[in-house]
Write a protein that holds these residues in place. Structure first.
Motif, PDB file in Angstrom:
ATOM      1  N   SER A  83     -12.865   4.844   2.905  1.00 23.88           N
ATOM      2  CA  SER A  83     -12.032   3.783   3.804  1.00 23.88           C
ATOM      3  C   SER A  83     -12.210   2.616   2.819  1.00 23.88           C
ATOM      4  N   ALA A 108      -2.277   4.670   3.951  1.00 24.63           N
ATOM      5  CA  ALA A 108      -3.091   3.990   4.549  1.00 24.63           C
ATOM      6  C   ALA A 108      -4.469   4.198   3.823  1.00 24.63           C
ATOM      7  N   TRP A 109      -5.232   2.998   4.146  1.00 27.28           N
ATOM      8  CA  TRP A 109      -6.832   2.883   3.297  1.00 27.28           C
ATOM      9  C   TRP A 109      -7.942   3.278   4.432  1.00 27.28           C
ATOM     10  N   ASP A 110      -7.560   3.599   5.484  1.00 28.00           N
ATOM     11  CA  ASP A 110      -8.583   4.062   6.495  1.00 28.00           C
ATOM     12  C   ASP A 110      -8.782   5.642   6.476  1.00 28.00           C
ATOM     13  N   GLY A 111      -9.807   6.231   6.417  1.00 26.23           N
ATOM     14  CA  GLY A 111     -10.325   7.705   6.616  1.00 26.23           C
ATOM     15  C   GLY A 111      -9.414   8.715   5.756  1.00 26.23           C
ATOM     16  N   GLU A 138     -14.758  11.238   2.730  1.00 27.55           N
ATOM     17  CA  GLU A 138     -13.695  10.371   3.489  1.00 27.55           C
ATOM     18  C   GLU A 138     -13.872   9.088   3.035  1.00 27.55           C
ATOM     19  N   GLY A 151     -11.386  -1.233   1.860  1.00 27.46           N
ATOM     20  CA  GLY A 151     -10.923  -2.922   2.117  1.00 27.46           C
ATOM     21  C   GLY A 151     -11.164  -3.913   1.147  1.00 27.46           C
ATOM     22  N   LYS A 196       0.850  -1.079  -0.028  1.00 28.87           N
ATOM     23  CA  LYS A 196      -0.244  -0.081   0.040  1.00 28.87           C
ATOM     24  C   LYS A 196       0.747   1.267  -0.158  1.00 28.87           C
TER      25      LYS A 196
END
Length: 674
Positions: A460, A439-442, A458, A462, A436
């Motif tokens: 996120s 980061a894939w969150d937020g 925003e 998965g 990655k």
């Protein structure tokens, strides 16, 4: 010395008696160690070894007493080693409870009190010489009855009879031939030596008849029987039956074996514990008694067994003895012998938790569908080529497209032009390297509305693998309102900080313990202390040394916890410098996350006003006390106030004169213009 014997013969006889006792004691010792090592993890083996070791202790005493010529040594050995024999009945009874599988007794604390308390009492009495004493006989020193010997013998015989009765029950009701043989050899091994020992070592001494003691030697008969049973019938050994029974008892399922009519002949421990079956005879019960529903299915299995029907598996409802029910999965298999059905194996499993989990999964799936369709966030699923596989209705509100126009399209359709190549490059790099880039969150990124307007989002991400291909799921939230609120909050914080820093009133934030978290410059000026001397310290730091800080903090904490701190109060504060201030205090709680709170106190110095009010009160008191007439009027000469002397002099009541013009007091005799 025995009459007629020469000294040499007497000496040889005495040595022989001691040698016989020594040989029996050594044999008992070897047997106890052998049994213990045979299966050290078994309570049966440990308890039997304890019983034999108690005989070993007693036998050692017999050897010493038959070898010594010193009566004091013999008496001491009798008191100490005799304790072994006093403990023997308790160890034997405890052994039989374990051997005959009586957990309803063996696992009860009160049963252990019944078993061992008398043994401890008799052991203490033995050590004090109340059970047996010593006497010199031709074969050496020997025990002779004391004051408590009869009571001990009655207790011994009753405990041995109790234990033998339990063994007899096991012999009669044993399910396997091996079990019955084991019980039989324990019965024979204990009864055969017990009868002569009871007569020679108990009854005859009570009648005053002395005979060579045989208990130590006769115990070898017990050793012989038990050793033979161990060798031939796996007594106190790990046998196929005991191994199988242990496995069946510890298995999680409920196992019951019935005869062809459904009458129970065997159950494992889990069956008894889960269904609340006590120690009543299990063969009085039928398996049908434990079914709430599914009885027809079970009866059908019984009837069709002769037709070669194999196992059946069905969900049923089982009922405990107390009436409570629970769901179970029941398997019924016929037991065949020579082509004839001789019984059935019932294996049941409590599926309460499985049902709960299954229900939870169904509810979770339903909630998932409901959430996906009703959540305000867009949920988008794409493949490795960034093609939209599925998208929920919330995306319509965010991007302005109908769901049908977005499904099957490239995700880049929902991005500003300048971000599309960045997204494609990042996706390719991840598929190639598996790493990655961020980061894939937020992640906060702009999206593109159908109208062409950029919208703050925003996101996120998965992923999961399906058929060897990556599938990505994105949760997209429109944060336009959040951005607006954040901007407003930022402005509000700036205004609050401006008020905090520039207010002339003192401001203080304290926690539940009375610790000052923050103070403004106005508070520092008010209490004449620096900020670094206040923050992190208790509220009592600003008071003079005359206060009791512990009591003040305890009172504060109690009121803080109960939210009973007054909102508006006036307080007199004496500073450490000795200066006294009159303060108006306004308190309010600031609620934080996770149930936490702070107390905001705003302090206004009203010292000058209070002092002025005091001066006015003093002046009013002075006027009231004067003997001269005093009246106060407004600019139009209307009377506002008069003192008591004025009322007494002019004869008015206050209600009559207040508000009147001062000219009403003018006498007609006064000169004109006065």
């Amino acid at each position: 010395m025995i009459d007629g014997m020469t000294p040499a013969a007497a000496y040889i006889s005495i040595g022989t008696y001691a040698l016989i006792s020594l040989a029996a004691t050594l044999l008992n010792t070897a047997h106890a160690v052998f049994v213990l090592l045979k299966n050290p993890g078994s309570a049966v083996n440990r308890l039997w070894s304890l019983a034999i070791f108690s005989l070993v202790v007693w036998g050692c005493g017999e050897v010493i007493m038959r070898s010594t010529d010193d009566i004091e040594v013999a008496a001491m050995v009798n008191r100490v080693c005799g304790i072994g024999f006093r403990l023997l009945p308790a160890f034997f009874l405890h052994f039989t409870l374990a051997f005959t599988e009586k957990p309803q007794f063996r696992k009860r604390w009160w049963m252990m009190v019944i078993v061992y308390c008398p043994a401890l009492v008799f052991s203490f009495l033995q050590s004090e010489g109340y059970i047996t004493k010593v006497t010199h006989l031709p074969w050496g020193y020997a025990s002779t009855p004391g004051e408590g010997f009869l009571y001990y013998i009655l207790w011994l015989e009753s405990y041995f009879l109790w234990g033998l009765y339990l063994c007899y029950q096991k012999f009669v009701a044993g399910r396997f031939r091996r079990e019955r043989k084991q019980a039989l050899f324990i019965l024979l091994g204990v009864v055969i030596p017990l009868l002569p020992s009871s007569i020679i070592d108990a009854v005859l001494p009570l009648l005053g008849i002395q005979f060579v003691r045989v208990s130590v030697v006769s115990s070898t008969i017990t050793v012989a029987f038990v050793t033979y049973a161990i060798d031939q019938f796996q007594l106190m050994s790990l046998t196929p039956e005991t191994s199988a029974k242990t496995v069946l008892d510890v298995m999680g399922g409920l196992l019951a074996v019935t005869d062809p009519s459904g009458r129970i002949v065997f159950t494992n421990q889990s069956f008894k514990e889960m269904l609340g079956v006590g120690e009543e005879r299990i063969d009085r019960l039928r398996f049908l008694e434990f079914l709430e529903d599914g009885k027809e299915l079970l009866l059908g299995a019984y009837e069709n067994a002769s037709a070669g029907t194999r196992s059946i598996l069905s969900e049923v409802k089982l009922r405990k003895r107390n009436g409570r029910t629970f769901p179970g999965l029941l398997s019924v298999s016929p037991i065949a012998s020579d082509g004839e059905t001789v019984g059935f194996v019932h294996l049941a499993r409590d599926i309460t938790e499985l049902k709960r989990v299954d229900q939870a999964i169904r509810e979770s799936e339903e909630r998932h569908r409901t959430v996906v369709e009703t959540v305000s966030d867009a949920i988008i699923m794409i493949d490795e080529n960034s093609k939209i596989l599925s998208i929920n209705s919330a995306a319509e509100e965010i991007f302005g497209y109908p769901v049908g126009e977005m499904e099957g399209q490239q995700l880049t359709k929902l991005m500003p032009e300048y971000l599309r190549h960045v997204h494609e490059a990042a996706l390719k790099r991840y598929l190639d390297t598996g790493k990655k880039h961020r980061a894939w969150d937020g992640i906060e990124l702009p999206g593109l509305h159908r109208s062409g307007k950029e919208i703050p989002l925003e996101i996120s991400f998965g992923e999961f693998i399906k058929d060897g291909k990556h599938v990505f799921t994105g949760i997209v939230r429109d944060i336009t309102e959040r951005k607006r609120v954040q901007d407003a909050l930022h402005q509000s914080e700036k205004r609050f900080r401006s008020v905090w820093e520039n207010a002339t009133d003192g401001m203080r934030l304290t926690d539940e313990n009375g610790t000052m978290i923050a103070v403004n410059a106005g508070f520092c000026k008010l209490v004449e202390m620096k900020q670094e001397d206040l923050v992190g310290r208790p509220i009592t730091a600003t008071y003079s040394g005359s206060v009791k800080p512990d009591e003040m903090l305890e009172k504060y904490r109690r009121r803080f916890e109960q939210r009973e701190i007054e909102t508006d109060i006036e307080r007199i504060l004496t500073l450490r410098s000795g200066k006294t201030l009159y303060l108006e205090v306004t308190n309010s709680f600031v609620e934080l996350e996770h149930g936490k709170a702070l107390l905001l106190g705003v302090f206004r110095d009203v010292t000058e006003r209070r002092l002025a009010e005091q001066k006015i009160q003093m002046l009013a008191h002075t006027i009231t006390s004067m003997q001269e007439c005093v009246s106060i009027t407004d600019m139009e000469n209307n009377i506002i106030s008069v003192n008591p002397a004025f009322l007494r002099t002019y004869g008015y009541e206050a209600s009559e004169i207040i508000g009147k013009n001062i000219t009403v007091l003018r006498s007609p005799n006064n000169p004109a213009g006065l």
